[in-house]
Design an enzyme around this catalytic site. Structure first.
Site, PDB file in Angstrom:
ATOM      1  N   ARG A 123      13.103  17.165  -5.636  1.00  0.00           N
ATOM      2  CA  ARG A 123      11.960  16.974  -6.545  1.00  0.00           C
ATOM      3  C   ARG A 123      12.181  15.877  -7.590  1.00  0.00           C
ATOM      4  O   ARG A 123      11.465  15.797  -8.583  1.00  0.00           O
ATOM      5  CB  ARG A 123      11.570  18.266  -7.242  1.00  0.00           C
ATOM      6  CG  ARG A 123      11.147  19.336  -6.259  1.00  0.00           C
ATOM      7  CD  ARG A 123      10.153  20.281  -6.859  1.00  0.00           C
ATOM      8  NE  ARG A 123       9.555  21.099  -5.819  1.00  0.00           N
ATOM      9  CZ  ARG A 123      10.121  22.193  -5.317  1.00  0.00           C
ATOM     10  NH1 ARG A 123      11.287  22.599  -5.786  1.00  0.00           N
ATOM     11  NH2 ARG A 123       9.535  22.863  -4.373  1.00  0.00           N
ATOM     12  N   LYS A 145       7.114   1.337  -9.388  1.00  0.00           N
ATOM     13  CA  LYS A 145       6.415   1.522  -8.113  1.00  0.00           C
ATOM     14  C   LYS A 145       7.457   1.672  -7.014  1.00  0.00           C
ATOM     15  O   LYS A 145       8.414   0.907  -6.948  1.00  0.00           O
ATOM     16  CB  LYS A 145       5.523   0.314  -7.806  1.00  0.00           C
ATOM     17  CG  LYS A 145       4.180   0.394  -8.490  1.00  0.00           C
ATOM     18  CD  LYS A 145       3.206  -0.604  -7.873  1.00  0.00           C
ATOM     19  CE  LYS A 145       1.866  -0.528  -8.574  1.00  0.00           C
ATOM     20  NZ  LYS A 145       0.892  -1.485  -8.001  1.00  0.00           N
ATOM     21  N   GLU A 187       6.113 -15.380  -8.324  1.00  0.00           N
ATOM     22  CA  GLU A 187       5.718 -14.238  -9.156  1.00  0.00           C
ATOM     23  C   GLU A 187       6.002 -14.538 -10.636  1.00  0.00           C
ATOM     24  O   GLU A 187       5.302 -14.040 -11.515  1.00  0.00           O
ATOM     25  CB  GLU A 187       6.445 -12.958  -8.731  1.00  0.00           C
ATOM     26  CG  GLU A 187       6.156 -12.510  -7.293  1.00  0.00           C
ATOM     27  CD  GLU A 187       4.863 -11.695  -7.112  1.00  0.00           C
ATOM     28  OE1 GLU A 187       4.093 -11.532  -8.079  1.00  0.00           O
ATOM     29  OE2 GLU A 187       4.631 -11.227  -5.969  1.00  0.00           O
ATOM     30  N   GLU A 239      -1.248   2.774 -13.035  1.00  0.00           N
ATOM     31  CA  GLU A 239      -2.343   1.954 -12.495  1.00  0.00           C
ATOM     32  C   GLU A 239      -3.626   2.768 -12.340  1.00  0.00           C
ATOM     33  O   GLU A 239      -4.145   2.948 -11.240  1.00  0.00           O
ATOM     34  CB  GLU A 239      -1.938   1.309 -11.167  1.00  0.00           C
ATOM     35  CG  GLU A 239      -2.854   0.153 -10.799  1.00  0.00           C
ATOM     36  CD  GLU A 239      -2.227  -0.798  -9.777  1.00  0.00           C
ATOM     37  OE1 GLU A 239      -0.999  -0.741  -9.564  1.00  0.00           O
ATOM     38  OE2 GLU A 239      -2.966  -1.604  -9.229  1.00  0.00           O
ATOM     39  N   ASN A 252      -2.110  -7.990  -9.977  1.00  0.00           N
ATOM     40  CA  ASN A 252      -2.519  -8.277  -8.614  1.00  0.00           C
ATOM     41  C   ASN A 252      -3.089  -9.695  -8.460  1.00  0.00           C
ATOM     42  O   ASN A 252      -3.537 -10.076  -7.374  1.00  0.00           O
ATOM     43  CB  ASN A 252      -3.581  -7.241  -8.212  1.00  0.00           C
ATOM     44  CG  ASN A 252      -3.458  -6.857  -6.767  1.00  0.00           C
ATOM     45  OD1 ASN A 252      -2.349  -6.747  -6.254  1.00  0.00           O
ATOM     46  ND2 ASN A 252      -4.584  -6.674  -6.113  1.00  0.00           N
ATOM     47  N   HIS A 255      -3.009 -11.707  -5.235  1.00  0.00           N
ATOM     48  CA  HIS A 255      -2.538 -10.813  -4.182  1.00  0.00           C
ATOM     49  C   HIS A 255      -3.627 -10.398  -3.186  1.00  0.00           C
ATOM     50  O   HIS A 255      -3.302 -10.016  -2.073  1.00  0.00           O
ATOM     51  CB  HIS A 255      -1.880  -9.570  -4.777  1.00  0.00           C
ATOM     52  CG  HIS A 255      -0.476  -9.827  -5.265  1.00  0.00           C
ATOM     53  ND1 HIS A 255      -0.198 -10.720  -6.276  1.00  0.00           N
ATOM     54  CD2 HIS A 255       0.722  -9.327  -4.873  1.00  0.00           C
ATOM     55  CE1 HIS A 255       1.110 -10.750  -6.477  1.00  0.00           C
ATOM     56  NE2 HIS A 255       1.692  -9.916  -5.651  1.00  0.00           N
ATOM     57  N   HIS A 259      -2.142 -11.014   0.273  1.00  0.00           N
ATOM     58  CA  HIS A 259      -1.941  -9.992   1.301  1.00  0.00           C
ATOM     59  C   HIS A 259      -2.695 -10.343   2.584  1.00  0.00           C
ATOM     60  O   HIS A 259      -2.215 -10.064   3.688  1.00  0.00           O
ATOM     61  CB  HIS A 259      -2.404  -8.625   0.785  1.00  0.00           C
ATOM     62  CG  HIS A 259      -1.513  -8.055  -0.272  1.00  0.00           C
ATOM     63  ND1 HIS A 259      -1.963  -7.236  -1.288  1.00  0.00           N
ATOM     64  CD2 HIS A 259      -0.180  -8.187  -0.476  1.00  0.00           C
ATOM     65  CE1 HIS A 259      -0.951  -6.901  -2.070  1.00  0.00           C
ATOM     66  NE2 HIS A 259       0.145  -7.463  -1.602  1.00  0.00           N
TER      67      HIS A 259
END
Ligand code: ADP
Ligand code: ZN
Length: 384
Positions: A123, A145, A187, A239, A252, A255, A259
Site C-alpha cells: 500500500r 507522476k 523540456e 492535476e 502539457n 505535448h 504525442h
C-alpha cells in the site's frame, strides 16, 4: 544546491550536485527516510547500471543500508505491468518492510516504474528518485507522476506518488547520448516558454557550455526548471481536471501534437523531446492563430529550438501532417487529455504566459490548414 517542493506533509527536497550519486545519496537517504529504514531496493537499467550502480550501492552501504539491485532492460518497452510485478517480486525477495524504500536510478522510464511499484507495494513505501537523464532531472523526477503504458497508449496507468527526495547528479549526464541531452533541453526550454522568458535568455547566452554539459552552466538551468516544475506541482498536486488556471496541465505545452508525432512515427523514431519540440512549434502557431498571441511567437520558439539542435519544422518532408493534416489531427484526437470533439490545449498568450483553452479539433484543423497549404504551394512554385 537544494530546493524544496512545497507539498505540506509530502514536501521534499531536490538536491543538485556536480558529484556522482554515492555519498550524497547515502546521506540524503538517512536524512529523509524513516529512522528504522534498513533495506533498499535499487531499480535501474542495463545502460545505467555499469556506470553508476556500484557507486550508489557503496554510498548507501556506507550509511548502513542493506541494498539489492534489479537491473531492467532499457527503454520504453519495459514500461509494462509485467515489469511492475518483477519489481514487486524483487521487493518481496529482498524483504522490504513498510519503513524501507525503493531507489529509482535512471531516466524517466525507471523513475515512472519504480515510483509506481513503490506506490502500491504494501500500500505504498518511500521512493527516492535519482534521475540520470537531463529529461528526468528537469522534468519527470519532480512531481510524483508514476506509471506504465497500456496497449491503448503511453502512461495510461499509474499513480501520483511523491518521492521522499530527488537527487540530481549532473555528473551522470556525461555518459548520456547527445540526442538524449537535447531531448532534455526541449523540456527545459518548455519550462522557459511557459513560465520564465529569462530562462530562455540565459540558456541562449550559455548555449555552448550547456550543450557541453559544463556543471557551472547547467546547474542553474536544471535548478530553474525544477523550481518552475515544483511551483506548478505545489499548486495542483494531482492535476485536477477542473483546475481553473490550467494548473499542472500547462506543463502539457507542446505535448498534444508531440504525442501525436510519437504515435504516428512509432515510439522511438523521435525522442520524446524531439516530438515535443515540433509540437511546441505547432502550439505556438495555434497561439498566434486562435490564441491572440502576437505574430513572432512562433518564430521565437522556432529560433530557440534550432539553437539547441532540436527539430523545429512541422512541415518538413517526412513529418506527419506536412502533406496532409488529417492523420496528424486524428492521432492527436487519441490524446488522453482530449475527446472526440476537442482538447484542453495549452496556448501561450506570450512568452511566459500560458493559457489552457478548450479548442475543437475542427478549429485546430482550420487554423493549421492554411499554413500547411501555403507551404505546399510555395514548394510547388519553387520546383523546376
Ligand atoms: P527519459 O528520456 O524519459 O529519461 P529513459 O529512461 O528511457 O528516458 O532514458 C533514455 C535512455 O538513456 C535509456 O536508454 C537509458 O538506458 C539511457 N540512460 C539513462 N541515463 C543514462 C546515463 N546517465 N548514461 C547513459 N545512458 C543513460
Ligand atoms: Zn514531456
Amino acid at each position: 544546491m537544494r530546493l524544496l517542493v512545497s507539498l505540506g506533509p509530502r514536501a521534499y527536497p531536490i538536491v543538485l550536485t556536480a558529484a556522482l550519486p554515492g555519498a550524497a545519496l547515502g546521506a540524503l537517504a538517512r536524512e529523509v527516510l524513516s529512522p528504522r529504514a534498513a533495506r533498499l531496493l535499487i531499480v535501474t537499467d542495463a545502460n545505467v547500471a555499469p556506470h553508476y550502480l556500484a557507486g550508489v550501492e557503496a554510498g548507501l552501504a556506507a550509511e548502513g543500508f542493506a541494498t539489492a539491485a534489479l537491473v531492467l532492460p532499457p527503454g520504453e518497452t519495459s514500461k509494462s505491468m509485467g515489469t511492475i510485478e518483477a519489481i514487486l517480486d524483487a521487493a518481496f525477495a529482498h524483504k522490504l518492510a513498510r519503513v524501507d524504500a525503493m531507489v529509482a536510478l535512471g531516466g524517466g522510464v525507471i523513475g515512472d516504474l519504480t515510483g509506481f511499484a513503490a506506490s502500491i507495494y504494501q500500500r505504498g513505501i518511500a521512493v527516492l528518485q535519482v534521475p540520470t537523464t537531463l529529461l528526468a532531472q528537469v522534468d519527470s523526477s519532480v512531481g510524483g507522476k508514476t506509471g506504465v503504458n497500456h496497449a491503448r497508449g503511453k502512461n495510461l496507468i499509474g499513480t501520483f506518488w511523491q518521492p521522499r527526495a530527488v537527487l540530481a547528479s549532473l555528473a551522470t549526464l556525461r555518459t548520456l547520448p547527445a540526442r538524449e541531452v537535447r531531448c532534455g533541453l526541449a523540456e527545459a526550454v518548455k519550462h522557459g516558454f511557459l513560465a520564465d522568458p529569462g530562462l530562455i535568455t540565459a540558456m541562449e547566452a550559455d548555449a555552448e557550455a550547456i550543450l557541453a554539459l559544463e556543471p557551472a552552466a547547467l546547474t542553474p538551468i536544471v535548478a530553474a526548471c525544477c523550481r518552475i516544475k515544483a511551483a506548478v506541482v505545489a499548486g495542483d498536486e494531482r492535476e485536477d481536471p477542473d483546475a481553473v488556471d490550467g494548473g499542472r496541465a500547462i506543463l502539457n505545452f507542446g505535448h498534444t501534437f508531440g504525442h501525436a508525432y510519437e504515435r504516428l512515427l512509432g515510439y522511438g523514431a523521435w525522442t520524446h523531446g524531439e516530438a515535443v519540440a515540433v509540437g511546441m512549434v505547432v502550439a505556438a502557431r495555434l497561439s498566434e492563430r486562435v490564441g491572440g498571441a502576437s505574430p513572432g511567437l512562433e518564430a521565437e520558439v522556432t529560433r530557440v529550438l534550432a539553437r539547441f539542435g532540436l527539430p523545429h519544422d512541422p512541415w518538413a518532408a517526412g513529418v506527419p501532417g506536412a502533406d496532409a493534416l488529417e492523420p496528424l489531427i486524428e492521432a492527436a484526437r487519441g490524446d488522453k487529455k482530449g475527446d472526440q470533439d476537442g482538447v484542453r490545449f495549452v496556448l501561450l498568450e506570450r512568452l511566459g504566459v500560458p493559457r489552457v483553452e478548450r479548442l475543437t479539433w475542427a478549429e485546430i484543423a482550420l487554423a493549421l490548414a492554411p499554413w500547411s497549404a501555403a507551404r505546399g504551394l510555395a514548394t510547388r512554385d519553387g520546383a523546376p
